[in-house]
Structures are given as C-alpha cells and as structure tokens.
Write a protein that holds these residues in place. Structure first.
Motif, PDB file in Angstrom:
ATOM      1  N   UNK A  63      11.674  11.804  -5.949  1.00  0.00           N
ATOM      2  CA  UNK A  63      12.099  13.451  -6.185  1.00  0.00           C
ATOM      3  C   UNK A  63      10.657  13.545  -5.389  1.00  0.00           C
ATOM      4  N   UNK A  64      10.520  14.665  -5.232  1.00  0.00           N
ATOM      5  CA  UNK A  64       9.746  15.851  -3.918  1.00  0.00           C
ATOM      6  C   UNK A  64       9.044  16.462  -5.343  1.00  0.00           C
ATOM      7  N   UNK A  65       7.501  16.682  -5.608  1.00  0.00           N
ATOM      8  CA  UNK A  65       6.889  17.632  -6.406  1.00  0.00           C
ATOM      9  C   UNK A  65       6.116  18.388  -5.773  1.00  0.00           C
ATOM     10  N   UNK A  66       6.161  19.964  -6.335  1.00  0.00           N
ATOM     11  CA  UNK A  66       5.691  20.435  -5.649  1.00  0.00           C
ATOM     12  C   UNK A  66       3.884  20.979  -6.293  1.00  0.00           C
ATOM     13  N   UNK A  67       2.798  21.212  -5.798  1.00  0.00           N
ATOM     14  CA  UNK A  67       2.185  21.308  -6.579  1.00  0.00           C
ATOM     15  C   UNK A  67       1.210  22.489  -5.609  1.00  0.00           C
ATOM     16  N   UNK A  68       1.341  23.691  -6.423  1.00  0.00           N
ATOM     17  CA  UNK A  68       0.138  24.503  -6.049  1.00  0.00           C
ATOM     18  C   UNK A  68      -0.267  25.483  -6.600  1.00  0.00           C
ATOM     19  N   UNK A  69      -0.263  25.111  -8.093  1.00  0.00           N
ATOM     20  CA  UNK A  69      -1.432  25.807  -9.321  1.00  0.00           C
ATOM     21  C   UNK A  69      -1.984  24.914  -9.599  1.00  0.00           C
ATOM     22  N   UNK A  70      -3.391  25.693  -9.428  1.00  0.00           N
ATOM     23  CA  UNK A  70      -4.665  24.483 -10.507  1.00  0.00           C
ATOM     24  C   UNK A  70      -4.817  24.439 -12.458  1.00  0.00           C
ATOM     25  N   UNK A  71      -3.516  25.175 -12.939  1.00  0.00           N
ATOM     26  CA  UNK A  71      -3.137  25.390 -14.363  1.00  0.00           C
ATOM     27  C   UNK A  71      -2.403  24.154 -14.931  1.00  0.00           C
ATOM     28  N   UNK A  72      -1.903  23.883 -13.265  1.00  0.00           N
ATOM     29  CA  UNK A  72      -0.643  22.718 -13.194  1.00  0.00           C
ATOM     30  C   UNK A  72      -0.435  21.164 -12.911  1.00  0.00           C
ATOM     31  N   UNK A  73      -0.583  20.433 -13.527  1.00  0.00           N
ATOM     32  CA  UNK A  73      -1.086  18.793 -12.877  1.00  0.00           C
ATOM     33  C   UNK A  73       0.474  17.667 -13.316  1.00  0.00           C
ATOM     34  N   UNK A  74       0.427  16.836 -12.354  1.00  0.00           N
ATOM     35  CA  UNK A  74       1.468  15.950 -12.360  1.00  0.00           C
ATOM     36  C   UNK A  74       1.323  14.883 -12.870  1.00  0.00           C
ATOM     37  N   UNK A  75       1.776  14.220 -14.191  1.00  0.00           N
ATOM     38  CA  UNK A  75       1.317  12.869 -14.774  1.00  0.00           C
ATOM     39  C   UNK A  75       2.134  12.233 -13.764  1.00  0.00           C
ATOM     40  N   UNK A  76       1.409  11.072 -13.956  1.00  0.00           N
ATOM     41  CA  UNK A  76       2.266  10.011 -12.962  1.00  0.00           C
ATOM     42  C   UNK A  76       1.183   8.989 -13.703  1.00  0.00           C
ATOM     43  N   UNK A  77       3.053   7.924 -13.847  1.00  0.00           N
ATOM     44  CA  UNK A  77       2.244   7.011 -14.990  1.00  0.00           C
ATOM     45  C   UNK A  77       2.531   5.472 -14.002  1.00  0.00           C
ATOM     46  N   UNK A  78       2.459   4.448 -14.233  1.00  0.00           N
ATOM     47  CA  UNK A  78       2.139   3.671 -13.436  1.00  0.00           C
ATOM     48  C   UNK A  78       3.564   2.436 -13.417  1.00  0.00           C
ATOM     49  N   UNK A  79       3.868   2.260 -12.593  1.00  0.00           N
ATOM     50  CA  UNK A  79       4.907   1.584 -11.838  1.00  0.00           C
ATOM     51  C   UNK A  79       6.357   2.618 -11.051  1.00  0.00           C
ATOM     52  N   UNK A  80       4.909   3.736 -10.958  1.00  0.00           N
ATOM     53  CA  UNK A  80       5.310   4.622  -9.753  1.00  0.00           C
ATOM     54  C   UNK A  80       4.767   4.859  -8.490  1.00  0.00           C
ATOM     55  N   UNK A  81       5.896   4.858  -7.217  1.00  0.00           N
ATOM     56  CA  UNK A  81       5.721   4.790  -5.440  1.00  0.00           C
ATOM     57  C   UNK A  81       5.066   6.282  -5.998  1.00  0.00           C
TER      58      UNK A  81
END
Length: 136
Positions: A79-97
């Motif tokens: 999947x694709x996540x779009x980031x463009x807001x400085x008050x939001x972030x994406x948590x990426x746990x281990x074992x995710x490319x």
C-alpha cells in the motif's frame, strides 16, 4: 507484522494566532521511545529514499514540509501512504519494506527511530527480506 500495523497517527496540534505547535513525546504520542532522529531534505525530483526493512527498529515518519508518499510492503500486501501534514506521522514497525517516493520539491521528511543506527538491523536486499519472511 503486516501493513495493518502501519498507522497514521495524529499528533497534538496546538493552534495559536502566532502559529501552530506540535510536540512529540516517545512512548506517549508514538508507540516507542525515541533513540535517533534524522531528516531527509533536498531530495531530487524523481529520486526515492529508503527501500529497505528493519529487523527490530520502529520508525515514525513525518512530512514537515511539502509532501511525499511511503510505499509499504509486508511480503503479502502493498500500500501507499501519502504524507503532507506536519501534525501527522506514519508508524512503520519492524519487518515492513518501506520506500519514500514522489517527493515534492522542498519536502522535508523527519524520521524518529526506536534505536541507534545499526547496519545489522537492515534488510537492504528485497529477496533476502522475502526469505526472512518465509516467502521464498
């Protein structure tokens, strides 16, 4: 871990006529203690960053300025996540490319990490990553 474990998290946003403020506390706003901070900037148009997975490390990506996409792959789903807001972030746990792609000019990506740099924690070869997942 699966892509379902990758989550966009809204951070506290304190609005004020003088400007907005967002603070981040590890183990409070994000699900790990922050051990390392780095940022990507001046990424040339068409260039990608990342394209690796971590064995144990958690990351939290924030787009401080501009926008970019994060391509996520757990060996089964993508999947694709779009980031463009400085008050939001994406948590990426281990074992995710993960790979950061489609940077707008002037974009800044802040990365908070759960551990200090350790080259041994990286999967930089996708086929080795897939073997580790038992997919090959």
């Amino acid at each position: 871990m699966t892509i379902d474990n990758c989550k966009i998290i809204n951070l506290p946003k304190i609005s004020d006529p003088r400007g907005n403020l967002t603070a981040i506390e590890g183990d409070h706003h994000i699900p790990f203690e922050i051990k390392r901070v780095f940022y990507l900037y001046d990424v040339p148009t068409g260039a990608d960053r990342g394209a690796h997975a971590h064995k144990k490390l958690h990351q939290f990506l924030i787009c401080l300025s501009g926008s970019f996409d994060v391509s996520l792959d757990d060996g089964t789903q993508k999947k694709i996540c779009h980031l463009n807001r400085p008050w939001q972030g994406l948590h990426i746990p281990p074992m995710i490319w993960a790979a950061e792609i489609n940077f707008d000019p002037g974009s800044i990506c802040l990365v908070l990490a759960s551990a200090h740099f350790d080259e041994e924690d990286y999967y930089r070869d996708y086929s080795v990553f897939m073997q580790a997942l038992g997919q090959v």
